[in-house]
Each structure stands twice: as structure tokens, then as C-alpha cells.
Design an enzyme around this catalytic site. Structure first.
Site, PDB file in Angstrom:
ATOM      1  N   ARG A 156      11.185  -9.938   2.136  1.00  0.00           N
ATOM      2  CA  ARG A 156       9.806 -10.365   2.085  1.00  0.00           C
ATOM      3  C   ARG A 156       9.676 -11.904   2.401  1.00  0.00           C
ATOM      4  O   ARG A 156      10.299 -12.681   1.698  1.00  0.00           O
ATOM      5  CB  ARG A 156       9.063 -10.064   0.721  1.00  0.00           C
ATOM      6  CG  ARG A 156       7.731 -10.853   0.705  1.00  0.00           C
ATOM      7  CD  ARG A 156       6.664 -10.557  -0.756  1.00  0.00           C
ATOM      8  NE  ARG A 156       6.202  -9.359  -0.440  1.00  0.00           N
ATOM      9  CZ  ARG A 156       5.342  -8.849  -1.097  1.00  0.00           C
ATOM     10  NH1 ARG A 156       4.835  -9.348  -2.018  1.00  0.00           N
ATOM     11  NH2 ARG A 156       4.733  -7.721  -1.020  1.00  0.00           N
ATOM     12  N   GLN A 200       3.435  -0.880   2.603  1.00  0.00           N
ATOM     13  CA  GLN A 200       2.098  -0.630   2.087  1.00  0.00           C
ATOM     14  C   GLN A 200       1.472   0.288   2.860  1.00  0.00           C
ATOM     15  O   GLN A 200       0.866   1.334   2.488  1.00  0.00           O
ATOM     16  CB  GLN A 200       1.173  -1.914   2.034  1.00  0.00           C
ATOM     17  CG  GLN A 200      -0.124  -1.704   1.269  1.00  0.00           C
ATOM     18  CD  GLN A 200       0.024  -1.498   0.040  1.00  0.00           C
ATOM     19  OE1 GLN A 200       1.108  -2.030  -0.930  1.00  0.00           O
ATOM     20  NE2 GLN A 200      -0.685  -0.647  -0.662  1.00  0.00           N
ATOM     21  N   HIS A 211       2.862  -5.474   7.245  1.00  0.00           N
ATOM     22  CA  HIS A 211       3.407  -4.866   5.761  1.00  0.00           C
ATOM     23  C   HIS A 211       3.268  -3.389   5.723  1.00  0.00           C
ATOM     24  O   HIS A 211       2.449  -2.511   5.452  1.00  0.00           O
ATOM     25  CB  HIS A 211       2.007  -5.379   4.658  1.00  0.00           C
ATOM     26  CG  HIS A 211       2.753  -5.052   3.289  1.00  0.00           C
ATOM     27  ND1 HIS A 211       4.063  -4.786   3.080  1.00  0.00           N
ATOM     28  CD2 HIS A 211       1.878  -5.422   2.264  1.00  0.00           C
ATOM     29  CE1 HIS A 211       4.292  -4.805   1.597  1.00  0.00           C
ATOM     30  NE2 HIS A 211       3.026  -5.313   1.120  1.00  0.00           N
ATOM     31  N   ARG A 236       3.534   3.413  -3.325  1.00  0.00           N
ATOM     32  CA  ARG A 236       4.749   2.550  -2.904  1.00  0.00           C
ATOM     33  C   ARG A 236       5.997   3.205  -3.291  1.00  0.00           C
ATOM     34  O   ARG A 236       6.726   3.201  -2.489  1.00  0.00           O
ATOM     35  CB  ARG A 236       4.278   1.225  -3.403  1.00  0.00           C
ATOM     36  CG  ARG A 236       3.150   0.416  -3.034  1.00  0.00           C
ATOM     37  CD  ARG A 236       3.220   0.286  -1.574  1.00  0.00           C
ATOM     38  NE  ARG A 236       4.506  -0.638  -0.990  1.00  0.00           N
ATOM     39  CZ  ARG A 236       4.570  -2.060  -1.292  1.00  0.00           C
ATOM     40  NH1 ARG A 236       3.334  -2.692  -1.790  1.00  0.00           N
ATOM     41  NH2 ARG A 236       5.522  -2.693  -0.759  1.00  0.00           N
ATOM     42  N   CYS A 281      -4.706  -3.075  -1.151  1.00  0.00           N
ATOM     43  CA  CYS A 281      -3.260  -3.179  -1.324  1.00  0.00           C
ATOM     44  C   CYS A 281      -2.843  -3.660  -2.562  1.00  0.00           C
ATOM     45  O   CYS A 281      -1.854  -3.511  -2.975  1.00  0.00           O
ATOM     46  CB  CYS A 281      -2.468  -3.652  -0.358  1.00  0.00           C
ATOM     47  SG  CYS A 281      -3.008  -5.539   0.134  1.00  0.00           S
ATOM     48  N   ASP A 325      -8.545  -6.378   1.994  1.00  0.00           N
ATOM     49  CA  ASP A 325      -7.471  -7.036   1.153  1.00  0.00           C
ATOM     50  C   ASP A 325      -8.011  -8.662   1.087  1.00  0.00           C
ATOM     51  O   ASP A 325      -9.281  -8.918   1.414  1.00  0.00           O
ATOM     52  CB  ASP A 325      -6.364  -7.235   2.338  1.00  0.00           C
ATOM     53  CG  ASP A 325      -5.082  -7.873   1.887  1.00  0.00           C
ATOM     54  OD1 ASP A 325      -4.876  -8.112   0.602  1.00  0.00           O
ATOM     55  OD2 ASP A 325      -4.317  -8.169   2.772  1.00  0.00           O
TER      56      ASP A 325
HETATM   57  N1  NVA Z   1      -2.421 -10.186   2.825  1.00  0.00           N
HETATM   58  C1  NVA Z   1      -1.867 -10.295   1.554  1.00  0.00           C
HETATM   59  C2  NVA Z   1      -1.253  -8.897   0.981  1.00  0.00           C
HETATM   60  C3  NVA Z   1      -0.455  -8.895  -0.090  1.00  0.00           C
HETATM   61  C4  NVA Z   1       0.187  -7.467  -0.572  1.00  0.00           C
HETATM   62  C5  NVA Z   1      -0.751 -11.348   1.564  1.00  0.00           C
HETATM   63  O1  NVA Z   1       0.058 -11.334   2.669  1.00  0.00           O
HETATM   64  O2  NVA Z   1      -0.751 -12.221   0.600  1.00  0.00           O
HETATM   65  N1   CP Z   2       0.723  -4.775  -2.193  1.00  0.00           N
HETATM   66  C1   CP Z   2       1.801  -5.415  -2.634  1.00  0.00           C
HETATM   67  O1   CP Z   2       2.645  -5.588  -1.669  1.00  0.00           O
HETATM   68  O2   CP Z   2       1.820  -6.052  -3.773  1.00  0.00           O
HETATM   69  P1   CP Z   2       2.986  -7.220  -4.329  1.00  0.00           P
HETATM   70  O3   CP Z   2       2.635  -8.503  -3.451  1.00  0.00           O
HETATM   71  O4   CP Z   2       2.643  -7.212  -5.749  1.00  0.00           O
HETATM   72  O5   CP Z   2       4.372  -6.533  -3.903  1.00  0.00           O
END
Ligand code: NVA
Ligand code: CP
Length: 308
Positions: A103, A133, A130, A293, A265, A225
Site C-alpha cells: 500500500r 477492494q 484499489h 475483503r 469501502c 467514498d
Molecule cells: N479513497 C480512499 C480509500 C480508502 C480505503 C483513500 O485512498 O484514502
Molecule cells: N477499505 C480499505 O481498504 O480499508 P483500510 O484502509 O482500512 O485498509
């Protein structure tokens, strides 16, 4: 399937079908108490340059359930955080591990890691995508609705990483996508262009508007989101202004199909992109998404890492 999972678009429709079928099998096996250890003796490294609840816990538990183990590698502690090249990190980790989940910020970092790693690399979220997800989400929709093709999927809010992976997943599986985004926050033009080509092949419709009510009309799924993603915290106040009206609330729900699924998500900000009444209401499936997930990623881990 390719060696890695970096975006949804690189998966074929057959790959997606296999992942969803396997997710269903793994979910049932877990609930039935069946022991299934295809990754016995295997290790997954999990590099995190951003926070996580769901991704970290579901990958770690998923590896354990498949008979392997997972290592949490914070970029603050890795030499990568002190400037060791991504390529050297990839080559080194390939000597110990059987797979890497990462990540991070730039999609280019994930691509570089995958290029230099001899082992599978899984994108656990970048600024642009992502995919894990999105796979869990279409698995959730298939569970609830039986089939995907022809469903009307509406996304309201930021044209961000989540929007990009969902657009790719929906058009590839023949779902119609209606996006409502504020001006200046539309999805990436290149991803839209590619998605239009895929949509032409699968018969999916793909539309983009600035009017959430129009996009939500007769929708089978309403998805949103956060307005400010990880790394955009300093833009929060400006985004709150720009996204006013781009909220999934009780009024918007009225425009959608009477049995609409409400999806997010997570993490969610009640009162911003979604009201508490809707996310905690009867249409919401957000915790099924979170649970899935685990099952969807176990399918991906097994398909990429078993007997390799
Ligand atoms: N768009 C959000 C998704 C989190 C799972 C982010 O990147 O923070
Ligand atoms: N939806 C998602 O990826 O959650 P986290 O940021 O908690 O991993």
C-alpha cells in the site's frame, strides 16, 4: 492470470470469474470449518506506507487461514523508507518471501516493485487504484444479486482510486456505470478512455455527470467514498466545499431502485459523503463488503501463490 495484481484492468473477464467463484468457495469452506492450507510454509510481506484497518487485518488473517504467514512491514522501519531503491527492495524480498502486498502512494512504485520482484506483487491501494477492494465489492454484489451484467452501478463523489478500480471492474463484468463527480474531481481521463473501450466490448454503458440525482436514477447500487483520501488531508476544507451536494442521503436514495444496495469501502465520514441514516440503514451492505475483503483476497493469494 499475470504474476501480479496491480490493476483490475489487467485481469481478463475469465480471471475475474475465477476469483469470484473461488472467493465463494473459500467463504463457504471457512464457514463449514474446512481446513484448507494451500499456502503452507509460504510468507507474504505486507509493505504499508499508509494507514489501514481492513487491508492489513484481512491479508494477515487470510494468509494464516491458508496455512501461511504474513509479515507487517512498515515503510518507516524498512530501509526503503531511508532511501533504499525500490528495485533493490524487490530483489531482496524475493529471496525470502513468496509474495508482497504493498500500500503506497504512486502507482509507479508498485509497478517498479513488481518489475523487479521474482514473486507476485499485489496492489493494496495506491493513489490511482484499489483493486482488492473492487474485487470484494463485485463479489458482494454478485452474492446479493446473483449476476452482475446489466446491473446499474452509480458512484457519487471523488473520481479517486476507488472510483477507478470500480469503473474497471464494472465495465469488465458488463455492469452499467453512472458517475457523478464535482467539476475538477472527475476520474482519470486515461482510465475513462480505456474503460470506454472495454465497455464497448461488454455492452456496458459508462456515463459521467455533475448531477448526482441523474446518475442515481434507477440505480441498483449506490457507492461512495471519502471526499479527501489518504495523502489529501490538507485539502479537506476545500474539498468539503467542492463536494457539497455529492452525498448519499435519504433523498438520493429515493431516485434509486427500491431495493438499492448502498456501498462504501470504509472508513466512512458520516455527515460528509454519506449520512448516518443511510450507512447504518437497511440498504447498507458495507460490513459485508469489509468481510468479503478476506474471502476475495484469499482467492487472489491462492491463485497467485499456491504451488509456485
Ligand atoms: N479513497 C480512499 C480509500 C480508502 C480505503 C483513500 O485512498 O484514502
Ligand atoms: N477499505 C480499505 O481498504 O480499508 P483500510 O484502509 O482500512 O485498509
Amino acid at each position: 492470470m499475470n504474476k501480479d495484481l496491480l490493476t483490475i484492468n489487467e485481469l481478463t473477464a475469465e480471471d475475474i470469474g475465477r476469483i469470484l467463484d473461488r472467493s465463494a468457495w473459500l467463504k463457504k469452506a471457512l464457514k463449514d470449518g474446512v481446513t484448507h492450507h494451500p499456502l503452507k510454509g509460504k510468507s507474504l510481506g505486507m509493505i504499508f506506507e499508509k494507514s489501514s484497518t481492513r487491508t492489513r487485518v484481512s491479508f494477515e488473517v487470510g494468509m494464516y487461514q491458508l496455512g501461511g504467514q504474513a509479515l507487517f512491514l512498515s515503510s518507516q522501519d524498512l530501509q526503503m523508507g531511508r532511501g533504499e531503491p525500490v528495485a533493490d527492495t524487490a530483489r531482496t524480498l524475493s529471496r525470502y518471501l513468496d509474495g508482497i502486498m504493498i500500500r503506497t502512494f504512486g502507482q509507479k512504485i508498485v509497478e517498479e516493485l513488481a518489475r523487479h520482484a521474482a514473486i507476485p506483487v499485489i496492489n493494496g491501494l495506491t493513489d490511482l487504484h484499489h483493486p482488492c477492494q473492487a474485487l470484494a465489492d463485485i463479489f458482494t454484489i454478485r452474492e446479493k444479486r446473483g449476476a452482475l451484467a446489466g446491473l446499474r452501478f452509480c458512484y457519487v463523489g471523488d473520481g479517486n482510486n476507488m472510483a477507478h478500480s470500480l469503473i474497471e471492474a464494472c465495465v469488465k463484468t458488463g455492469m452499467h456505470v453512472a458517475l457523478a463527480c464535482p467539476a475538477g474531481y472527475e476520474p482519470d481521463a486515461g482510465i475513462m478512455r480505456q474503460a470506454r473501450q472495454v465497455a464497448a466490448e461488454t455492452g456496458a454503458e459508462l456515463t459521467l455527470t455533475g448531477d448526482p440525482n441523474k446518475a442515481a436514477r434507477d440505480a441498483d447500487i449506490l457507492y461512495t467514498d471519502v471526499w479527501a483520501s489518504m495523502g489529501q488531508e490538507q485539502e479537506h476544507a476545500q474539498r468539503v466545499k467542492a463536494f457539497a451536494g455529492f452525498q448519499i442521503n435519504e433523498k438520493l436514495l429515493k431516485a434509486a431502485s427500491p431495493d438499492v444496495l448502498v456501498m462504501h469501502c470504509l472508513p466512512a465520514h458520516r455527515g460528509e459523503e454519506i449520512t448516518a441514516g443511510v450507512i447504518d440503514g437497511p440498504h447498507s451492505v458495507v460490513f459485508d463488503q469489509a468481510e468479503n475483503r478476506l474471502h476475495a483476497q484469499k482467492a487472489v493469494l491462492e491463485l497467485l501463490m499456491a504451488s509456485k
